[in-house]
Scaffold this motif. Structure first.
Motif, PDB file in Angstrom:
ATOM      1  N   THR A   8     -23.823 -29.715 -18.872  1.00  0.00           N
ATOM      2  CA  THR A   8     -23.425 -31.085 -18.566  1.00  0.00           C
ATOM      3  C   THR A   8     -22.276 -31.034 -17.570  1.00  0.00           C
ATOM      4  O   THR A   8     -21.643 -29.984 -17.375  1.00  0.00           O
ATOM      5  CB  THR A   8     -22.957 -31.819 -19.830  1.00  0.00           C
ATOM      6  OG1 THR A   8     -21.765 -31.193 -20.304  1.00  0.00           O
ATOM      7  CG2 THR A   8     -24.030 -31.817 -20.909  1.00  0.00           C
ATOM      8  N   ALA A   9     -21.969 -32.168 -16.982  1.00  0.00           N
ATOM      9  CA  ALA A   9     -20.821 -32.229 -16.075  1.00  0.00           C
ATOM     10  C   ALA A   9     -19.544 -31.849 -16.817  1.00  0.00           C
ATOM     11  O   ALA A   9     -18.714 -31.115 -16.286  1.00  0.00           O
ATOM     12  CB  ALA A   9     -20.708 -33.621 -15.466  1.00  0.00           C
ATOM     13  N   PRO A  25     -15.165 -34.846 -14.522  1.00  0.00           N
ATOM     14  CA  PRO A  25     -16.623 -35.013 -14.498  1.00  0.00           C
ATOM     15  C   PRO A  25     -17.135 -36.004 -13.449  1.00  0.00           C
ATOM     16  O   PRO A  25     -18.162 -35.763 -12.811  1.00  0.00           O
ATOM     17  CB  PRO A  25     -16.952 -35.488 -15.922  1.00  0.00           C
ATOM     18  CG  PRO A  25     -15.872 -34.881 -16.760  1.00  0.00           C
ATOM     19  CD  PRO A  25     -14.632 -34.971 -15.901  1.00  0.00           C
ATOM     20  N   ARG A  29     -19.780 -35.044 -10.514  1.00  0.00           N
ATOM     21  CA  ARG A  29     -21.050 -35.766 -10.327  1.00  0.00           C
ATOM     22  C   ARG A  29     -21.189 -36.267  -8.892  1.00  0.00           C
ATOM     23  O   ARG A  29     -22.246 -36.146  -8.277  1.00  0.00           O
ATOM     24  CB  ARG A  29     -21.158 -36.941 -11.296  1.00  0.00           C
ATOM     25  CG  ARG A  29     -21.441 -36.549 -12.710  1.00  0.00           C
ATOM     26  CD  ARG A  29     -21.669 -37.800 -13.573  1.00  0.00           C
ATOM     27  NE  ARG A  29     -21.472 -37.482 -14.969  1.00  0.00           N
ATOM     28  CZ  ARG A  29     -20.333 -37.673 -15.643  1.00  0.00           C
ATOM     29  NH1 ARG A  29     -19.282 -38.211 -15.061  1.00  0.00           N
ATOM     30  NH2 ARG A  29     -20.245 -37.339 -16.912  1.00  0.00           N
ATOM     31  N   LEU A  33     -23.934 -35.066  -6.139  1.00  0.00           N
ATOM     32  CA  LEU A  33     -24.778 -36.079  -5.513  1.00  0.00           C
ATOM     33  C   LEU A  33     -24.726 -35.966  -3.993  1.00  0.00           C
ATOM     34  O   LEU A  33     -25.729 -36.144  -3.306  1.00  0.00           O
ATOM     35  CB  LEU A  33     -24.341 -37.474  -5.964  1.00  0.00           C
ATOM     36  CG  LEU A  33     -25.248 -38.638  -5.617  1.00  0.00           C
ATOM     37  CD1 LEU A  33     -26.637 -38.458  -6.210  1.00  0.00           C
ATOM     38  CD2 LEU A  33     -24.634 -39.937  -6.103  1.00  0.00           C
ATOM     39  N   ALA A  42     -27.833 -33.581  -8.305  1.00  0.00           N
ATOM     40  CA  ALA A  42     -27.683 -34.868  -8.996  1.00  0.00           C
ATOM     41  C   ALA A  42     -28.561 -35.912  -8.336  1.00  0.00           C
ATOM     42  O   ALA A  42     -28.891 -35.806  -7.148  1.00  0.00           O
ATOM     43  CB  ALA A  42     -26.227 -35.318  -8.974  1.00  0.00           C
ATOM     44  N   GLU A  48     -27.197 -44.842 -12.722  1.00  0.00           N
ATOM     45  CA  GLU A  48     -26.322 -43.835 -13.322  1.00  0.00           C
ATOM     46  C   GLU A  48     -26.564 -42.501 -12.627  1.00  0.00           C
ATOM     47  O   GLU A  48     -27.700 -42.175 -12.283  1.00  0.00           O
ATOM     48  CB  GLU A  48     -26.677 -43.710 -14.811  1.00  0.00           C
ATOM     49  CG  GLU A  48     -25.694 -42.931 -15.624  1.00  0.00           C
ATOM     50  CD  GLU A  48     -26.046 -42.994 -17.099  1.00  0.00           C
ATOM     51  OE1 GLU A  48     -25.978 -41.945 -17.740  1.00  0.00           O
ATOM     52  OE2 GLU A  48     -26.401 -44.078 -17.591  1.00  0.00           O
ATOM     53  N   VAL A  49     -25.496 -41.723 -12.407  1.00  0.00           N
ATOM     54  CA  VAL A  49     -25.646 -40.408 -11.798  1.00  0.00           C
ATOM     55  C   VAL A  49     -25.990 -39.405 -12.898  1.00  0.00           C
ATOM     56  O   VAL A  49     -25.264 -39.267 -13.877  1.00  0.00           O
ATOM     57  CB  VAL A  49     -24.366 -39.975 -11.054  1.00  0.00           C
ATOM     58  CG1 VAL A  49     -24.543 -38.577 -10.470  1.00  0.00           C
ATOM     59  CG2 VAL A  49     -24.014 -40.961  -9.961  1.00  0.00           C
ATOM     60  N   CYS A  51     -26.822 -35.403 -13.520  1.00  0.00           N
ATOM     61  CA  CYS A  51     -26.675 -34.132 -12.819  1.00  0.00           C
ATOM     62  C   CYS A  51     -27.127 -32.964 -13.673  1.00  0.00           C
ATOM     63  O   CYS A  51     -27.182 -33.044 -14.899  1.00  0.00           O
ATOM     64  CB  CYS A  51     -25.242 -33.932 -12.339  1.00  0.00           C
ATOM     65  SG  CYS A  51     -24.044 -33.705 -13.637  1.00  0.00           S
TER      66      CYS A  51
END
Length: 72
Positions: A8-9, A25, A29, A33, A42, A48-49, A51
């Motif tokens: 996770t981020a 985070p 992200r 992106l 991402a 919502e982003v 990733c």
């Protein structure tokens, strides 16, 4: 399969901070992106982003970019 396929981020940020990088985070992200880091990707889904951070690629990047130089 004993390893996690992605981080996770928040998990990635923990590793980056442990290596000395100041990041959160949301910044990670946004950077993923924008394609700023080679260790993840991402997309925007439902505003919502989302990733994916690949742990082996992250570890290599940290070693090459954040780890102190040997002998110096």
């Amino acid at each position: 399969m004993g390893r996690t396929a992605t981080l996770t981020a928040a998990e990635a940020v923990e590793r980056l901070r442990a290596a000395g990088m100041k990041i959160n985070p949301a910044t990670l992200r946004a950077a993923l992106l924008a394609g700023a880091f080679p260790f993840g990707t991402a997309v925007v889904a439902n505003k919502e982003v989302v990733c994916w951070v690949f742990p082996r690629k992250l570890d290599v990047w940290i070693k090459e970019n954040l780890a102190p130089e040997e002998g110096g």
